[in-house]
Motif scaffolding. Structure first.
Motif, PDB file in Angstrom:
ATOM      1  N   ASP A  76     -14.569  -2.753 -23.018  1.00 44.20           N
ATOM      2  CA  ASP A  76     -14.910  -2.588 -21.605  1.00 44.20           C
ATOM      3  C   ASP A  76     -13.754  -1.882 -20.898  1.00 44.20           C
ATOM      4  O   ASP A  76     -12.866  -1.336 -21.555  1.00 44.20           O
ATOM      5  CB  ASP A  76     -15.221  -3.939 -20.958  1.00 44.20           C
ATOM      6  CG  ASP A  76     -14.113  -4.960 -21.201  1.00 44.20           C
ATOM      7  OD1 ASP A  76     -12.922  -4.551 -21.205  1.00 44.20           O
ATOM      8  OD2 ASP A  76     -14.414  -6.155 -21.363  1.00 44.20           O
ATOM      9  N   TYR A  77     -13.780  -1.902 -19.580  1.00 44.01           N
ATOM     10  CA  TYR A  77     -12.757  -1.211 -18.795  1.00 44.01           C
ATOM     11  C   TYR A  77     -11.836  -2.206 -18.100  1.00 44.01           C
ATOM     12  O   TYR A  77     -11.292  -1.904 -17.022  1.00 44.01           O
ATOM     13  CB  TYR A  77     -13.411  -0.293 -17.767  1.00 44.01           C
ATOM     14  CG  TYR A  77     -14.261   0.776 -18.402  1.00 44.01           C
ATOM     15  CD1 TYR A  77     -13.696   1.934 -18.925  1.00 44.01           C
ATOM     16  CD2 TYR A  77     -15.640   0.614 -18.497  1.00 44.01           C
ATOM     17  CE1 TYR A  77     -14.471   2.905 -19.526  1.00 44.01           C
ATOM     18  CE2 TYR A  77     -16.436   1.587 -19.101  1.00 44.01           C
ATOM     19  CZ  TYR A  77     -15.838   2.721 -19.614  1.00 44.01           C
ATOM     20  OH  TYR A  77     -16.616   3.678 -20.217  1.00 44.01           O
ATOM     21  N   ALA A  78     -11.633  -3.351 -18.703  1.00 45.43           N
ATOM     22  CA  ALA A  78     -10.788  -4.380 -18.102  1.00 45.43           C
ATOM     23  C   ALA A  78      -9.403  -3.813 -17.794  1.00 45.43           C
ATOM     24  O   ALA A  78      -8.786  -3.143 -18.628  1.00 45.43           O
ATOM     25  CB  ALA A  78     -10.676  -5.571 -19.040  1.00 45.43           C
ATOM     26  N   GLY A  79      -8.929  -4.099 -16.594  1.00 47.10           N
ATOM     27  CA  GLY A  79      -7.591  -3.673 -16.193  1.00 47.10           C
ATOM     28  C   GLY A  79      -7.526  -2.324 -15.512  1.00 47.10           C
ATOM     29  O   GLY A  79      -6.486  -1.957 -14.964  1.00 47.10           O
ATOM     30  N   LEU A  80      -8.623  -1.591 -15.515  1.00 51.37           N
ATOM     31  CA  LEU A  80      -8.588  -0.271 -14.888  1.00 51.37           C
ATOM     32  C   LEU A  80      -8.501  -0.395 -13.372  1.00 51.37           C
ATOM     33  O   LEU A  80      -9.286  -1.100 -12.750  1.00 51.37           O
ATOM     34  CB  LEU A  80      -9.831   0.533 -15.261  1.00 51.37           C
ATOM     35  CG  LEU A  80      -9.971   1.896 -14.566  1.00 51.37           C
ATOM     36  CD1 LEU A  80      -8.827   2.832 -14.956  1.00 51.37           C
ATOM     37  CD2 LEU A  80     -11.316   2.528 -14.887  1.00 51.37           C
ATOM     38  N   ASN A  81      -7.539   0.278 -12.783  1.00 48.25           N
ATOM     39  CA  ASN A  81      -7.454   0.415 -11.333  1.00 48.25           C
ATOM     40  C   ASN A  81      -6.775   1.746 -11.016  1.00 48.25           C
ATOM     41  O   ASN A  81      -6.432   2.506 -11.934  1.00 48.25           O
ATOM     42  CB  ASN A  81      -6.725  -0.773 -10.690  1.00 48.25           C
ATOM     43  CG  ASN A  81      -5.329  -0.966 -11.253  1.00 48.25           C
ATOM     44  OD1 ASN A  81      -4.642   0.004 -11.577  1.00 48.25           O
ATOM     45  ND2 ASN A  81      -4.893  -2.219 -11.371  1.00 48.25           N
ATOM     46  N   THR A  82      -6.562   2.022  -9.762  1.00 43.70           N
ATOM     47  CA  THR A  82      -6.017   3.318  -9.379  1.00 43.70           C
ATOM     48  C   THR A  82      -4.625   3.550  -9.954  1.00 43.70           C
ATOM     49  O   THR A  82      -4.326   4.624 -10.483  1.00 43.70           O
ATOM     50  CB  THR A  82      -5.969   3.455  -7.846  1.00 43.70           C
ATOM     51  OG1 THR A  82      -7.276   3.236  -7.311  1.00 43.70           O
ATOM     52  CG2 THR A  82      -5.493   4.832  -7.432  1.00 43.70           C
ATOM     53  N   ALA A  83      -3.767   2.517  -9.878  1.00 41.25           N
ATOM     54  CA  ALA A  83      -2.397   2.673 -10.376  1.00 41.25           C
ATOM     55  C   ALA A  83      -2.386   2.957 -11.875  1.00 41.25           C
ATOM     56  O   ALA A  83      -1.629   3.816 -12.353  1.00 41.25           O
ATOM     57  CB  ALA A  83      -1.590   1.412 -10.073  1.00 41.25           C
ATOM     58  N   PHE A  95      -4.565  16.763  -7.642  1.00 44.24           N
ATOM     59  CA  PHE A  95      -4.318  15.644  -6.730  1.00 44.24           C
ATOM     60  C   PHE A  95      -2.844  15.621  -6.337  1.00 44.24           C
ATOM     61  O   PHE A  95      -1.975  16.061  -7.092  1.00 44.24           O
ATOM     62  CB  PHE A  95      -4.672  14.302  -7.389  1.00 44.24           C
ATOM     63  CG  PHE A  95      -6.122  14.156  -7.727  1.00 44.24           C
ATOM     64  CD1 PHE A  95      -6.995  13.517  -6.871  1.00 44.24           C
ATOM     65  CD2 PHE A  95      -6.612  14.658  -8.926  1.00 44.24           C
ATOM     66  CE1 PHE A  95      -8.339  13.387  -7.190  1.00 44.24           C
ATOM     67  CE2 PHE A  95      -7.958  14.530  -9.251  1.00 44.24           C
ATOM     68  CZ  PHE A  95      -8.817  13.893  -8.380  1.00 44.24           C
ATOM     69  N   ASP A  96      -2.580  15.078  -5.168  1.00 45.92           N
ATOM     70  CA  ASP A  96      -1.208  14.806  -4.748  1.00 45.92           C
ATOM     71  C   ASP A  96      -0.960  13.318  -4.921  1.00 45.92           C
ATOM     72  O   ASP A  96      -1.668  12.495  -4.327  1.00 45.92           O
ATOM     73  CB  ASP A  96      -1.001  15.206  -3.287  1.00 45.92           C
ATOM     74  CG  ASP A  96      -1.135  16.706  -3.075  1.00 45.92           C
ATOM     75  OD1 ASP A  96      -0.651  17.467  -3.927  1.00 45.92           O
ATOM     76  OD2 ASP A  96      -1.731  17.110  -2.052  1.00 45.92           O
ATOM     77  N   ILE A  97       0.025  12.980  -5.750  1.00 43.24           N
ATOM     78  CA  ILE A  97       0.376  11.580  -5.976  1.00 43.24           C
ATOM     79  C   ILE A  97       1.521  11.248  -5.033  1.00 43.24           C
ATOM     80  O   ILE A  97       2.611  11.815  -5.135  1.00 43.24           O
ATOM     81  CB  ILE A  97       0.791  11.327  -7.435  1.00 43.24           C
ATOM     82  CG1 ILE A  97      -0.284  11.879  -8.388  1.00 43.24           C
ATOM     83  CG2 ILE A  97       1.018   9.848  -7.672  1.00 43.24           C
ATOM     84  CD1 ILE A  97      -1.662  11.292  -8.198  1.00 43.24           C
ATOM     85  N   VAL A  98       1.266  10.346  -4.096  1.00 44.39           N
ATOM     86  CA  VAL A  98       2.263  10.028  -3.072  1.00 44.39           C
ATOM     87  C   VAL A  98       2.490   8.520  -3.031  1.00 44.39           C
ATOM     88  O   VAL A  98       1.721   7.737  -3.588  1.00 44.39           O
ATOM     89  CB  VAL A  98       1.795  10.522  -1.684  1.00 44.39           C
ATOM     90  CG1 VAL A  98       1.596  12.039  -1.691  1.00 44.39           C
ATOM     91  CG2 VAL A  98       0.505   9.831  -1.253  1.00 44.39           C
ATOM     92  N   GLY A  99       3.549   8.131  -2.349  1.00 42.62           N
ATOM     93  CA  GLY A  99       3.850   6.714  -2.177  1.00 42.62           C
ATOM     94  C   GLY A  99       4.908   6.248  -3.154  1.00 42.62           C
ATOM     95  O   GLY A  99       5.246   6.938  -4.126  1.00 42.62           O
ATOM     96  N   PRO A 100       5.441   5.042  -2.928  1.00 41.41           N
ATOM     97  CA  PRO A 100       6.462   4.488  -3.826  1.00 41.41           C
ATOM     98  C   PRO A 100       5.889   4.170  -5.195  1.00 41.41           C
ATOM     99  O   PRO A 100       4.670   4.089  -5.379  1.00 41.41           O
ATOM    100  CB  PRO A 100       6.907   3.211  -3.100  1.00 41.41           C
ATOM    101  CG  PRO A 100       5.745   2.839  -2.229  1.00 41.41           C
ATOM    102  CD  PRO A 100       5.114   4.136  -1.820  1.00 41.41           C
ATOM    103  N   ALA A 101       6.786   3.972  -6.158  1.00 42.11           N
ATOM    104  CA  ALA A 101       6.369   3.766  -7.548  1.00 42.11           C
ATOM    105  C   ALA A 101       5.413   2.596  -7.712  1.00 42.11           C
ATOM    106  O   ALA A 101       4.535   2.625  -8.571  1.00 42.11           O
ATOM    107  CB  ALA A 101       7.601   3.569  -8.424  1.00 42.11           C
ATOM    108  N   ASN A 102       5.568   1.576  -6.886  1.00 38.75           N
ATOM    109  CA  ASN A 102       4.722   0.377  -7.033  1.00 38.75           C
ATOM    110  C   ASN A 102       3.451   0.442  -6.194  1.00 38.75           C
ATOM    111  O   ASN A 102       2.676  -0.507  -6.162  1.00 38.75           O
ATOM    112  CB  ASN A 102       5.511  -0.879  -6.669  1.00 38.75           C
ATOM    113  CG  ASN A 102       5.987  -0.862  -5.219  1.00 38.75           C
ATOM    114  OD1 ASN A 102       6.009   0.193  -4.592  1.00 38.75           O
ATOM    115  ND2 ASN A 102       6.364  -2.021  -4.705  1.00 38.75           N
ATOM    116  N   ALA A 103       3.245   1.549  -5.475  1.00 40.76           N
ATOM    117  CA  ALA A 103       2.046   1.667  -4.630  1.00 40.76           C
ATOM    118  C   ALA A 103       1.642   3.138  -4.510  1.00 40.76           C
ATOM    119  O   ALA A 103       1.437   3.651  -3.409  1.00 40.76           O
ATOM    120  CB  ALA A 103       2.309   1.051  -3.257  1.00 40.76           C
TER     121      ALA A 103
END
Length: 246
Positions: A76-83, A95-103
């Motif tokens: 399945d896709y367990a654990g998939l999120n944007t980060a 895409f432009d990846i912006v924000g701090p490393a943890n967000a």
């Protein structure tokens, strides 16, 4: 010395040639310049919108392919999120990846968020119940995932949806946004992206329209896509959710 009995007449000065422009001529010139300027600005906006839409469209197959590849050996896709998706390169140079490393946040070419999220209990209205004799409830069923593009302009909606459909995305849902750029779906409610092929009573989202996905190999429903609750909305922007499942 002889004098003429007639008075000497002064030579009449010739009229001077007109110099400069009249108010009417200036007004006409300004009006024409204004029309040309407005037309040029409108044309630039159309070209920019089309270029950004093309960038977004070209990124869709790469994003979907990368996610599917990373989870090809998983049940399945367990654990998939944007980060996580950002981490394994699902959102590439379009895409432009912006924000701090943890967000970190992935912004598509229209400048708004793109979210990725596993959809728990995609085939069921509720999570599996706990066993009658006690014990832990069965784990959630993250057998689907959604990539959600917020802030897609109404004028680009049909192009993005049709291109996503042609790229092999199994399910597509369009929802007009009440506020420009505010996702109609979020990572927290991705489980609402259940399709009627799995649950005839489920509602994907308030005012959302499933434009593809009511059967395993369904074609794009152009009429639904063009409706007032999808790409034909009067709202300025929509959120487009692209759903795949195992």
């Amino acid at each position: 010395m002889l004098y003429s009995p007639h008075a000497v007449r002064k030579a009449r000065a010739l009229p001077h040639a007109q110099r400069g422009f009249t108010i009417v001529e200036l007004s006409v010139a300004v009006a024409i310049a204004g029309v040309l300027l407005v037309s040029a600005i409108a044309l630039v906006q159309v070209v920019l919108r089309q270029t950004r839409a093309n960038d977004l469209v070209s990124s869709i197959p790469r994003t979907i392919t990368q996610i599917d590849k990373m989870y090809a050996r998983a049940a399945d896709y367990a654990g998939l999120n944007t980060a996580v998706a950002i981490g394994f390169g699902a959102f590439d140079g379009a895409f432009d990846i912006v924000g701090p490393a943890n967000a970190r946040v992935a912004l598509h070419r229209f400048g708004y968020q793109t979210l990725a999220q596993a959809a728990d209990n995609f085939r069921n209205v509720a999570a599996p119940p706990a066993p009658a004799g006690g014990g832990a409830a069965p784990p959630a069923d993250p057998s689907a995932y959604a990539v959600m593009y917020a802030g897609v302009p109404r004028a680009a909606c049909a192009d993005v949806v049709s291109s996503a459909s042609a790229s092999g995305v199994l399910g597509l849902i369009v929802v007009p946004e009440a506020t420009v750029g505010t996702p109609a779906f979020t990572a927290a409610n991705a489980q609402l992206l259940r399709l009627t092929m799995f649950d005839a009573t489920a509602t994907p989202a308030p005012a959302g329209v499933v434009v593809k996905g009511t059967t395993q190999n369904s074609a794009l429903n152009v009429a639904a896509m063009s409706g007032a609750n999808a790409c034909g909305t009067n709202n300025d922007t929509v959120t487009i959710a692209m759903v795949n499942w195992k």
